[in-house]
Structures are given as structure tokens and as C-alpha cells.
Design a protein around this motif. Sequence first.
Motif, PDB file in Angstrom:
ATOM      1  N   LEU A 119       0.829  -1.207   0.000  1.00 18.82           N
ATOM      2  CA  LEU A 119       0.000   0.000   0.000  1.00 18.82           C
ATOM      3  C   LEU A 119       0.867   1.261   0.000  1.00 18.82           C
ATOM      4  CD1 LEU A 119      -3.028   0.892   0.250  1.00 18.82           C
ATOM      5  CD2 LEU A 119      -2.667   0.993   2.719  1.00 18.82           C
ATOM      6  N   THR A 120       1.998   1.193   0.712  1.00 17.84           N
ATOM      7  CA  THR A 120       2.945   2.306   0.791  1.00 17.84           C
ATOM      8  C   THR A 120       4.241   1.917   0.090  1.00 17.84           C
ATOM      9  OG1 THR A 120       2.036   3.022   2.921  1.00 17.84           O
ATOM     10  CG2 THR A 120       4.227   3.825   2.343  1.00 17.84           C
ATOM     11  N   GLY A 121       4.557   2.600  -0.985  1.00 17.49           N
ATOM     12  CA  GLY A 121       5.804   2.337  -1.712  1.00 17.49           C
ATOM     13  C   GLY A 121       6.885   3.284  -1.234  1.00 17.49           C
ATOM     14  N   LEU A 122       7.989   2.746  -0.746  1.00 17.95           N
ATOM     15  CA  LEU A 122       9.064   3.558  -0.179  1.00 17.95           C
ATOM     16  C   LEU A 122      10.304   3.481  -1.068  1.00 17.95           C
ATOM     17  CD1 LEU A 122      10.141   5.270   2.157  1.00 17.95           C
ATOM     18  CD2 LEU A 122      10.610   3.153   3.417  1.00 17.95           C
ATOM     19  N   VAL A 123      10.758   4.637  -1.526  1.00 14.33           N
ATOM     20  CA  VAL A 123      11.978   4.732  -2.332  1.00 14.33           C
ATOM     21  C   VAL A 123      13.058   5.356  -1.461  1.00 14.33           C
ATOM     22  CG1 VAL A 123      13.056   5.685  -4.400  1.00 14.33           C
ATOM     23  CG2 VAL A 123      10.638   5.026  -4.450  1.00 14.33           C
ATOM     24  N   PHE A 124      14.085   4.566  -1.156  1.00 11.41           N
ATOM     25  CA  PHE A 124      15.155   5.034  -0.286  1.00 11.41           C
ATOM     26  C   PHE A 124      16.103   5.967  -1.027  1.00 11.41           C
ATOM     27  CE2 PHE A 124      13.920   0.941   1.548  1.00 11.41           C
ATOM     28  CZ  PHE A 124      13.746   1.289   2.872  1.00 11.41           C
ATOM     29  N   GLN A 125      16.917   6.683  -0.258  1.00 15.22           N
ATOM     30  CA  GLN A 125      17.967   7.497  -0.858  1.00 15.22           C
ATOM     31  C   GLN A 125      18.955   6.567  -1.586  1.00 15.22           C
ATOM     32  OE1 GLN A 125      21.268  10.186   1.152  1.00 15.22           O
ATOM     33  NE2 GLN A 125      19.251  11.100   1.421  1.00 15.22           N
ATOM     34  N   TYR A 126      19.406   6.974  -2.758  1.00 17.24           N
ATOM     35  CA  TYR A 126      20.270   6.168  -3.620  1.00 17.24           C
ATOM     36  C   TYR A 126      19.687   4.770  -3.858  1.00 17.24           C
ATOM     37  CZ  TYR A 126      23.540   9.928  -2.647  1.00 17.24           C
ATOM     38  OH  TYR A 126      24.130  11.173  -2.531  1.00 17.24           O
ATOM     39  N   PRO A 127      18.449   4.696  -4.361  1.00 17.38           N
ATOM     40  CA  PRO A 127      17.793   3.389  -4.544  1.00 17.38           C
ATOM     41  C   PRO A 127      18.461   2.518  -5.591  1.00 17.38           C
ATOM     42  CG  PRO A 127      16.540   5.103  -5.659  1.00 17.38           C
ATOM     43  CD  PRO A 127      17.607   5.802  -4.861  1.00 17.38           C
ATOM     44  N   GLU A 128      19.293   3.111  -6.456  1.00 15.22           N
ATOM     45  CA  GLU A 128      19.939   2.306  -7.500  1.00 15.22           C
ATOM     46  C   GLU A 128      20.864   1.248  -6.913  1.00 15.22           C
ATOM     47  OE1 GLU A 128      22.207   6.310  -7.323  1.00 15.22           O
ATOM     48  OE2 GLU A 128      20.167   5.563  -7.081  1.00 15.22           O
ATOM     49  N   TYR A 129      21.280   1.440  -5.661  1.00 14.91           N
ATOM     50  CA  TYR A 129      22.143   0.432  -5.025  1.00 14.91           C
ATOM     51  C   TYR A 129      21.363  -0.837  -4.683  1.00 14.91           C
ATOM     52  CZ  TYR A 129      25.531   4.233  -4.587  1.00 14.91           C
ATOM     53  OH  TYR A 129      26.400   5.266  -4.846  1.00 14.91           O
ATOM     54  N   GLN A 130      20.037  -0.775  -4.821  1.00 11.79           N
ATOM     55  CA  GLN A 130      19.220  -1.946  -4.529  1.00 11.79           C
ATOM     56  C   GLN A 130      18.861  -2.730  -5.796  1.00 11.79           C
ATOM     57  OE1 GLN A 130      15.919  -0.317  -2.110  1.00 11.79           O
ATOM     58  NE2 GLN A 130      17.407   1.246  -1.553  1.00 11.79           N
ATOM     59  N   LEU A 131      19.321  -2.288  -6.942  1.00  9.42           N
ATOM     60  CA  LEU A 131      19.065  -3.020  -8.179  1.00  9.42           C
ATOM     61  C   LEU A 131      19.898  -4.300  -8.177  1.00  9.42           C
ATOM     62  CD1 LEU A 131      19.206  -0.055 -10.732  1.00  9.42           C
ATOM     63  CD2 LEU A 131      17.187  -1.019  -9.614  1.00  9.42           C
ATOM     64  N   PHE A 132      19.314  -5.397  -8.636  1.00 13.47           N
ATOM     65  CA  PHE A 132      20.065  -6.656  -8.580  1.00 13.47           C
ATOM     66  C   PHE A 132      19.708  -7.639  -9.695  1.00 13.47           C
ATOM     67  CE2 PHE A 132      16.194  -7.179  -6.172  1.00 13.47           C
ATOM     68  CZ  PHE A 132      15.735  -8.430  -6.530  1.00 13.47           C
ATOM     69  N   GLU A 133      18.608  -7.410 -10.427  1.00 12.06           N
ATOM     70  CA  GLU A 133      18.216  -8.358 -11.467  1.00 12.06           C
ATOM     71  C   GLU A 133      19.084  -8.184 -12.715  1.00 12.06           C
ATOM     72  OE1 GLU A 133      16.339 -10.833 -11.384  1.00 12.06           O
ATOM     73  OE2 GLU A 133      14.649 -10.580 -10.013  1.00 12.06           O
ATOM     74  N   GLU A 134      18.997  -9.167 -13.637  1.00  9.45           N
ATOM     75  CA  GLU A 134      19.869  -9.136 -14.813  1.00  9.45           C
ATOM     76  C   GLU A 134      19.358  -8.210 -15.905  1.00  9.45           C
ATOM     77  OE1 GLU A 134      18.197 -13.232 -16.896  1.00  9.45           O
ATOM     78  OE2 GLU A 134      19.857 -13.331 -15.448  1.00  9.45           O
ATOM     79  N   THR A 135      18.062  -7.848 -15.865  1.00  5.90           N
ATOM     80  CA  THR A 135      17.539  -6.883 -16.837  1.00  5.90           C
ATOM     81  C   THR A 135      16.689  -5.836 -16.118  1.00  5.90           C
ATOM     82  OG1 THR A 135      15.467  -8.056 -17.298  1.00  5.90           O
ATOM     83  CG2 THR A 135      17.397  -8.654 -18.633  1.00  5.90           C
TER      84      THR A 135
END
Length: 290
Positions: free
Chosen positions: A86-102
Motif C-alpha cells: 500500500l505504501t511504496g518507499l523509495v530510499f535514498q540512492y535506490p539504484e544500489y538496490q538493483l540486482f536483477e539481470e535486466t
Amino acid sequence: MGAIIRTENLSYVYNPAMPDATTAISDISFEMQEHEFLGIIGPTGCGKSTLITHFNGLMRPTSGKVLIDGQDIWADKKEIRKFRFLTGLVFQYPEYQLFEETVEKDIGYGPRNMGLSPQEVDERVRMAADFCGLAPEMLSRSPFELSGGQKRRVAIAGVIAMRPRLLVLDEPAAGLDPEGRDTILEQIKSYHRETGTSVVLVSHSMEDVAKYADKVLVMKDGGIAMYDTTQQIFARAQELLDIGLSVPQITKVFLRLREMGLAIDTDVYTVKYAAETVLRFAEGGDGDAS
């Protein structure tokens, strides 16, 4: 239209009952109405990030309540998962949480965890990518090949793809160049305008908050110092400066004009509003709302 967020005497203490116990936020009570765009500002260490991580249950209050859409999110611990969608939280520097291959898989990670069909996941991925300015041909690329701004948009799209009722962003433009920052924030504002999703933006940039937010919550020492419409908050520019915050450059200009003896309004926080105020003043209208 009801409150999407309500906090009641919300407090959080790090390391309670320990010698190094630290109160991060204390006795916070406020309401945010659905469909609003709320800016949260305050000096470093005032509790902004601690506050927003309560909105989807990542932190449990030491005391007090957090209600999302009228429901106490900790009334039943077994139900906490639904509030994280229900609540979507985008952290500071969220790109560090990317991990999938595409890029496509990364954006679709949340919707897949929601148990949606492959077709629905695909529709949401494409919708979110479009909102965030990601071209269809980028979906097959590795997120690690992208620029910093593109990675940031992928991370935000991954949250948008879950279609939260409340989108909470902690310094989403931090570290980006001015063009990248403007692009990200304009896309967030467009998403808010087109979908009606409630948005909370934590930012150190007074210009950004002044430009995009409908209301502003000002924090100081773990509590609320001010909470009002954007216009009313920046009308109290001197109080913001006394707290240790900056104000938009255009506001400083009008404060200086007032100091120089011009009886002109100082609740000016955007260039557009500044132009209107100067025009009224030049035409001999009431440039001073006080």
C-alpha cells in the motif's frame, strides 16, 4: 477524501533501555489527506528518515500509532505485508538496490511478489517504465549498464509498478546533476498529477519542495516545528532560517527587498509567483499581503 496518513503521538527510540538510548522522533501527530503532495524538510538528524520508514512498517513505533488509510498498521502483525504494498518507499540512492539481470525483471520484482499474473506484471512494468521516462528498448538491458539517473528511474519504476496508494521518496534526486534532478522530479509530479497517488517527498532542496509540494511538514529535533500549505510555510521564511534551514533563493531576494524598505510581499517561493508579485507591485496594487 480522507487521510491517507495519520500519526498519533508517534515516538521512536533507538536502543531503548540501553545507556546509548536515543530518541529519534517524539510525540508526532499529523494527518496527510489522500491525493496530496507533501514535502518534508528539516535539518540533518531531525528524524525525517525515521518518520517515513514508519509509513510502511519497516520500523515499529516505540509508542503511538501509524494509520494508513484509516488502519492501524500494527493492529495485527500478520497483516503488515499488505501495508508494504500500500505504501511504496523509495530510499535514498535506490539504484544500489538493483540486482536483477535486466531492467524489466528489476521493475517487475515487486509485482511478481504480489502474486500477479505474468500478463499483469508485464503491463505494470511497461506502465511504470513509461511514467519514468524509460524507453521500451531499455527493458532488455542490464541495469548496471545505465547512467546514474537512468538507474534512479528504474528503481522508482520498480516501486510505481506496485501501484501503491502512497509513494514515499527519500531524497530521490540526491547526487544527480541539475538536469537529472529536474527530470526525476518532473516525472514524479506528472505521475502524481495523472494518477492521483499521494506523494511524500523528503528533500534538502527548498527550491524542489517549494516547486512541487502542496503542503510542507517542517521537522526539528525529532518533532514537528511547522505544518501548513507551501505558501504559508515559506511566508515564515525567517523562522525557517532560524531553525537552520535555507529558503528558496527567490524568497531571499524578496526578504532583502523588504529590508531595503519596499513594502512588498515576502511569501514568494517560486519564480512564477515572484513575477506575479512584482507585476502587482509595479502596477501599484497591493504587493504587501501583510
